[in-house]
Design a protein around this motif. Structure first.
Motif, mmCIF file in Angstrom:
data_model
loop_
_atom_site.group_PDB
_atom_site.id
_atom_site.type_symbol
_atom_site.label_atom_id
_atom_site.label_comp_id
_atom_site.label_asym_id
_atom_site.label_seq_id
_atom_site.Cartn_x
_atom_site.Cartn_y
_atom_site.Cartn_z
ATOM 1 N N ASP A 108 27.450 52.227 40.678
ATOM 2 C CA ASP A 108 28.634 51.619 41.485
ATOM 3 C C ASP A 108 29.173 50.272 40.830
ATOM 4 O OD1 ASP A 108 30.099 51.214 44.114
ATOM 5 O OD2 ASP A 108 28.859 49.312 44.056
ATOM 6 N N TYR A 109 28.045 49.638 40.288
ATOM 7 C CA TYR A 109 28.513 48.485 39.373
ATOM 8 C C TYR A 109 29.080 48.727 37.889
ATOM 9 C CZ TYR A 109 28.946 43.596 38.156
ATOM 10 O OH TYR A 109 29.536 42.363 37.769
ATOM 11 N N ALA A 110 28.917 49.800 37.499
ATOM 12 C CA ALA A 110 29.302 50.204 36.379
ATOM 13 C C ALA A 110 30.672 50.674 36.400
ATOM 14 C CB ALA A 110 28.535 51.526 35.812
ATOM 15 N N GLU A 111 31.311 51.321 37.563
ATOM 16 C CA GLU A 111 32.619 51.653 37.752
ATOM 17 C C GLU A 111 33.051 50.359 38.048
ATOM 18 O OE1 GLU A 111 36.095 54.017 38.805
ATOM 19 O OE2 GLU A 111 34.098 54.343 37.763
ATOM 20 N N TYR A 112 32.634 49.682 38.770
ATOM 21 C CA TYR A 112 33.438 48.271 39.004
ATOM 22 C C TYR A 112 33.625 47.429 37.614
ATOM 23 C CZ TYR A 112 34.039 43.723 41.244
ATOM 24 O OH TYR A 112 34.628 42.427 41.528
ATOM 25 N N GLN A 113 32.879 47.645 36.793
ATOM 26 C CA GLN A 113 33.040 46.892 35.617
ATOM 27 C C GLN A 113 34.227 47.779 34.696
ATOM 28 O OE1 GLN A 113 28.888 47.409 33.629
ATOM 29 N NE2 GLN A 113 29.006 45.207 33.380
ATOM 30 N N ARG A 114 34.269 48.948 35.068
ATOM 31 C CA ARG A 114 35.324 49.644 34.506
ATOM 32 C C ARG A 114 36.683 49.329 34.684
ATOM 33 N NH1 ARG A 114 38.520 54.010 34.663
ATOM 34 N NH2 ARG A 114 37.820 54.642 36.804
ATOM 35 N N THR A 115 36.604 49.256 35.981
ATOM 36 C CA THR A 115 38.349 48.974 36.777
ATOM 37 C C THR A 115 38.587 47.365 36.691
ATOM 38 O OG1 THR A 115 37.008 49.167 39.045
ATOM 39 C CG2 THR A 115 38.029 51.248 37.777
ATOM 40 N N THR A 116 37.659 46.716 36.812
ATOM 41 C CA THR A 116 38.019 45.087 37.193
ATOM 42 C C THR A 116 37.884 44.211 36.021
ATOM 43 O OG1 THR A 116 37.066 45.904 39.391
ATOM 44 C CG2 THR A 116 37.395 43.513 38.932
ATOM 45 N N SER A 117 38.833 43.359 36.058
ATOM 46 C CA SER A 117 38.647 42.190 34.880
ATOM 47 C C SER A 117 37.565 41.473 35.090
ATOM 48 C CB SER A 117 39.896 41.406 35.242
ATOM 49 O OG SER A 117 39.806 40.033 34.540
ATOM 50 N N PRO A 118 36.835 41.081 33.918
ATOM 51 C CA PRO A 118 35.431 40.383 34.100
ATOM 52 C C PRO A 118 35.753 38.835 34.497
ATOM 53 C CG PRO A 118 36.176 40.670 31.846
ATOM 54 C CD PRO A 118 37.250 41.326 32.710
ATOM 55 N N PHE A 119 36.839 38.398 34.458
ATOM 56 C CA PHE A 119 36.823 36.997 34.426
ATOM 57 C C PHE A 119 38.289 36.377 35.201
ATOM 58 C CE2 PHE A 119 37.247 32.458 32.748
ATOM 59 C CZ PHE A 119 36.244 31.732 33.370
ATOM 60 N N VAL A 120 39.164 36.720 34.409
ATOM 61 C CA VAL A 120 40.624 36.192 34.956
ATOM 62 C C VAL A 120 41.243 37.264 36.017
ATOM 63 C CG1 VAL A 120 43.234 35.587 34.473
ATOM 64 C CG2 VAL A 120 41.243 34.985 32.833
ATOM 65 N N PRO A 121 41.385 36.538 37.141
ATOM 66 C CA PRO A 121 41.903 37.635 38.348
ATOM 67 C C PRO A 121 43.321 38.213 37.738
ATOM 68 C CG PRO A 121 41.427 35.401 39.155
ATOM 69 C CD PRO A 121 41.391 35.457 37.702
ATOM 70 N N LEU A 122 43.175 39.825 37.817
ATOM 71 C CA LEU A 122 44.180 40.775 37.179
ATOM 72 C C LEU A 122 44.170 41.921 38.084
ATOM 73 C CD1 LEU A 122 43.521 40.620 33.499
ATOM 74 C CD2 LEU A 122 45.225 39.466 34.559
ATOM 75 N N PRO A 123 45.304 42.574 38.247
ATOM 76 C CA PRO A 123 45.134 43.851 39.070
ATOM 77 C C PRO A 123 44.413 44.705 38.387
ATOM 78 C CG PRO A 123 47.545 43.191 38.383
ATOM 79 C CD PRO A 123 46.780 42.127 37.654
ATOM 80 N N PRO A 124 43.948 45.418 39.498
ATOM 81 C CA PRO A 124 42.386 46.523 38.976
ATOM 82 C C PRO A 124 43.153 47.587 38.139
ATOM 83 C CG PRO A 124 42.849 46.573 41.355
ATOM 84 C CD PRO A 124 43.659 45.372 40.961
ATOM 85 N N LYS A 125 42.262 48.207 37.522
ATOM 86 C CA LYS A 125 42.770 49.337 36.585
ATOM 87 C C LYS A 125 42.393 50.708 37.322
ATOM 88 C CE LYS A 125 41.145 47.411 32.417
ATOM 89 N NZ LYS A 125 40.074 47.284 31.191
ATOM 90 N N HIS A 126 43.363 51.413 37.252
ATOM 91 C CA HIS A 126 43.141 52.802 37.900
ATOM 92 C C HIS A 126 42.499 53.728 37.012
ATOM 93 C CE1 HIS A 126 45.082 51.168 41.286
ATOM 94 N NE2 HIS A 126 46.164 50.881 40.608
#
Length: 259
Positions: free
Chosen positions: A241-259
């Motif tokens: 679950d967290y690995a998927e979150y890492q794949r789609t979400t910026s690590p630091f600066v708030p940015l739109p999530p990846k699809h």
């Protein structure tokens, strides 16, 4: 520049961290170190404002903004430390060090040194002789408001997620956490620019030194105690679950999530 207050802050922080070390020895919860670091920073900001020779306005701003930021963070962390088991980062240290209390004592005393190091921007800004409002002071206040409100919002959203039993083992993806894996860290980093702007008027050299705040915080968050340890613990407890979150979400600066 009056350096004596830095020494007094170091001595006081060393005593405070010594007490924290004794507390963790009794409770086996080293998370108290984060509470004491935040509280020590708040006290340092107020102390510098009281004793240093800068103009009244920058000293009041240092006391209010540094003090309130540190107090809010200390209270937030205290609620977690006194109501939950030891943070996974410190449990891993305890295992790695085989519970060696000498290592923990040195770790706590190192945090006393970091109180002094991170409080240097407060110390510089509290020497500022510019007594009137300037554009830079106004920017400092705006940055502080955005940073503290953003960090507080991220902390509240994560706390609400953690309190819901239905979310056990699931990663928080609501609010600011949809756009950054560590929005609290991002706003914490942003906060330190407050004192860079408050230092303007001290001369280019001292303003450059005040950049030690955001520079150190970024280094610690990315390389030392922040993202690496937090994400390693998240992968241990939430796996795919967290690995998927890492794949789609910026690590630091708030940015739109990846699809």
């Amino acid at each position: 520049m009056n350096a004596w207050p830095l020494l007094w802050v170091l001595l006081a922080a060393s005593v405070l961290m010594g007490g924290g070390w004794l507390w963790q020895r009794k409770t086996a919860n080293a998370g108290i170190v984060d509470v004491l670091w935040s509280a020590g920073m708040a006290v340092a900001a107020v102390y510098y404002a009281l004793v240093l020779p800068g103009a009244a306005l920058p000293r009041v701003l240092v006391a209010l903004m540094g003090g309130l930021w540190g107090a809010r963070l200390a209270l937030h962390l205290a609620r977690r430390v006194f109501s939950e088991e030891e943070d996974g980062r410190y449990r891993n240290l305890r295992v790695r060090w085989s519970g060696n209390q000498r290592n923990f004592f040195l770790f706590f005393q190192a945090q006393a040194g970091f109180v002094v190091l991170f409080s240097l921007p407060f110390w510089i800004a509290a020497h500022n002789p510019v007594a009137h409002w300037t554009l830079w002071k106004a920017i400092a206040v705006v940055v502080w408001l955005v940073a503290v409100m953003g960090e507080g919002m991220a902390d509240s959203q994560l706390a609400a997620h953690r309190m819901d039993p239905a979310n056990r083992g699931k990663t928080c993806r609501s609010g600011l956490w949809r756009y950054s894996r560590h929005p609290n860290y991002f706003f914490e980093f942003l906060h330190w620019f407050t004192y860079v702007f408050l230092s303007i008027g001290m001369g280019t050299g001292w303003v450059a030194v005040s950049l030690i705040g955001p520079a150190l915080m970024l280094a610690f968050l990315y390389r030392v105690t922040g993202i690496p340890y937090t994400e390693a613990q998240a992968l241990r407890t939430r796996g795919a679950d967290y690995a998927e979150y890492q794949r789609t979400t910026s690590p630091f600066v708030p940015l739109p999530p990846k699809h």
